[in-house]
Write an enzyme that holds these catalytic residues in place. Structure first.
Site, PDB file in Angstrom:
ATOM      1  N   ASP A   1      -3.854 -13.383  -5.211  1.00 28.77           N
ATOM      2  CA  ASP A   1      -3.027 -12.792  -4.688  1.00 28.77           C
ATOM      3  C   ASP A   1      -2.708 -11.333  -5.704  1.00 28.77           C
ATOM      4  O   ASP A   1      -2.624 -11.463  -6.499  1.00 28.77           O
ATOM      5  CB  ASP A   1      -1.394 -12.978  -4.156  1.00 28.77           C
TER       6      ASP A   1
ATOM      7  N   ASN B   1      -7.805 -12.833   3.009  1.00 26.95           N
ATOM      8  CA  ASN B   1      -6.868 -12.917   4.297  1.00 26.95           C
ATOM      9  C   ASN B   1      -6.092 -11.734   3.394  1.00 26.95           C
ATOM     10  O   ASN B   1      -4.882 -11.405   4.814  1.00 26.95           O
ATOM     11  CB  ASN B   1      -6.043 -14.521   3.772  1.00 26.95           C
TER      12      ASN B   1
ATOM     13  N   TYR C   1      -3.474   0.063  11.861  1.00 23.36           N
ATOM     14  CA  TYR C   1      -3.819  -1.385  11.552  1.00 23.36           C
ATOM     15  C   TYR C   1      -4.479  -1.951  12.702  1.00 23.36           C
ATOM     16  O   TYR C   1      -5.197  -2.727  12.004  1.00 23.36           O
ATOM     17  CB  TYR C   1      -2.604  -2.287  12.531  1.00 23.36           C
TER      18      TYR C   1
ATOM     19  N   LYS D   1      -8.704  -3.758  12.111  1.00 20.72           N
ATOM     20  CA  LYS D   1      -8.773  -5.348  12.227  1.00 20.72           C
ATOM     21  C   LYS D   1      -9.831  -5.285  12.902  1.00 20.72           C
ATOM     22  O   LYS D   1     -10.696  -6.131  12.822  1.00 20.72           O
ATOM     23  CB  LYS D   1      -7.507  -5.700  13.423  1.00 20.72           C
TER      24      LYS D   1
ATOM     25  N   THR E   1       5.411 -14.757   9.967  1.00 20.74           N
ATOM     26  CA  THR E   1       5.423 -14.854   8.092  1.00 20.74           C
ATOM     27  C   THR E   1       5.780 -12.880   7.646  1.00 20.74           C
ATOM     28  O   THR E   1       6.383 -12.309   8.704  1.00 20.74           O
ATOM     29  CB  THR E   1       4.128 -14.537   8.171  1.00 20.74           C
TER      30      THR E   1
END
Ligand code: NAI
Length: 277
Positions: A37, A90, A156, A160, A191
């Site tokens: 990360d 991810n 976004y 995707k 999240t």
């Protein structure tokens, strides 16, 4: 799950949310995990969580938009565990609601650099290692927004949709080399991304009427259910009528990497409570 035990997985965006649960799941299944990360502090917490539960994990600082940084991440896997068998690419961001004409060049480039280019940089570094080893499996995180349009989230959604196309094309290139490449398309999941979006911390410039519509949804959902504060408008079209737990995404990733999915490649699996049906 079949085929995960004793192998090595790298997970990006593993400092929180879906990535953290995916890393924990790989470790529970007996895999060695490279927890990667850009957020160094939270990333180390994921490693601690895995080690406290008796699993094997190591830490890698990575910026997925930077090819060199991603190459170093893959080196960590090979240097530490001697192989790279699975990758969950991810890491991703969401910059908040913005109309098509209001997105700035900087916002556009940032979201594409992390969400789309970041998947390519990872596969570019991971695939040669897997090919040398004679096989592997990759799961990329797309989104429901990669399958359908979403007003106010066009950059976004474009990033995707790109992940879905990249996954299909890469899968075709590597299908005969025993490397399977799939994606998951999460629906709304508990999240930081959801809480940031709905609390309005992202830059919002969608038209007032649309925002009023969203606010009505928010209130409607708030009345319908007493849950966490992010558990609101994003679930309005979910037939299962609830927001997902990150663990539910981790289960799908583990399945797609396992030998139970040995004849599945190039697909994007919606994990969305029926939202895309
Ligand atoms: P999150 O915000 O909890 O996790 C995202 C992680 O990515 C963070 O740990 C962050 O530090 C990391 N990251 C951001 N930029 C990075 C970079 N340049 N390099 C390396 N790491 C970076 O959010 P969540 O929900 O766990 O997101 C994971 C993925 O799931 C993202 O790709 C997101 O687009 C996708 N997704 C999430 C949904 C949701 O409702 N939460 C729905 C659909 C897709």
């Amino acid at each position: 799950m079949n085929g995960l035990d004793g192998n090595t997985a790298v997970v990006t965006g593993a400092a929180s949310g879906i990535g953290r649960e995916s890393a924990r799941r790989f470790a529970e299944e007996g895999a060695n995990v490279v927890v990667a990360d850009i957020d160094v502090t939270a990333d180390r917490e994921t490693v601690d969580l895995i080690e406290d539960a008796g699993g094997n994990a190591t830490f890698a600082e990575v910026d997925v938009s930077d090819s060199k940084s991603v190459e170093r991440m893959v080196d960590v896997a090979v240097d530490t565990y001697g192989s790279l068998d699975f990758a969950h690419n991810n890491a991703g961001i969401l910059t908040g609601f913005s109309g098509v004409t209001d997105i700035t060049d900087e916002q556009w480039e940032r979201i594409i650099a992390i969400n789309l280019k970041g998947i390519w940089t990872c596969m570019k570094a991971e695939l040669p290692v897997m090919e040398r080893q004679g096989g592997g499996a990759i799961v990329n995180t797309a989104s429901e927004a990669g399958l359908v349009g979403m007003g106010g989230l066009s950059s976004y959604s474009a990033s995707k949709h790109g992940v879905v196309g990249l996954t299909k094309s890469a899968a075709l290139e590597y299908a005969s080399r025993d490397i399977r490449i799939n994606a998951i398309a999460p629906g709304p999941t508990k999240t930081n991304i959801q809480s940031g979006l709905l609390s309005g911390t992202g830059e919002s410039s969608i038209p007032l009427l649309n925002r009023i519509g969203m606010a009505v949804d928010l209130v409607r959902m708030a009345i319908r259910t007493i849950r966490a504060d992010y558990d609101t408008s994003a679930m309005r079209d979910v037939p299962m009528d609830r927001i997902a737990e990150p663990e539910e995404m981790a289960g799908a990733v583990a399945f797609l990497c396992s030998s139970d999915a040995s004849y599945i490649t190039g697909h994007t699996l919606p994990v969305d409570g029926g939202q895309a049906v």
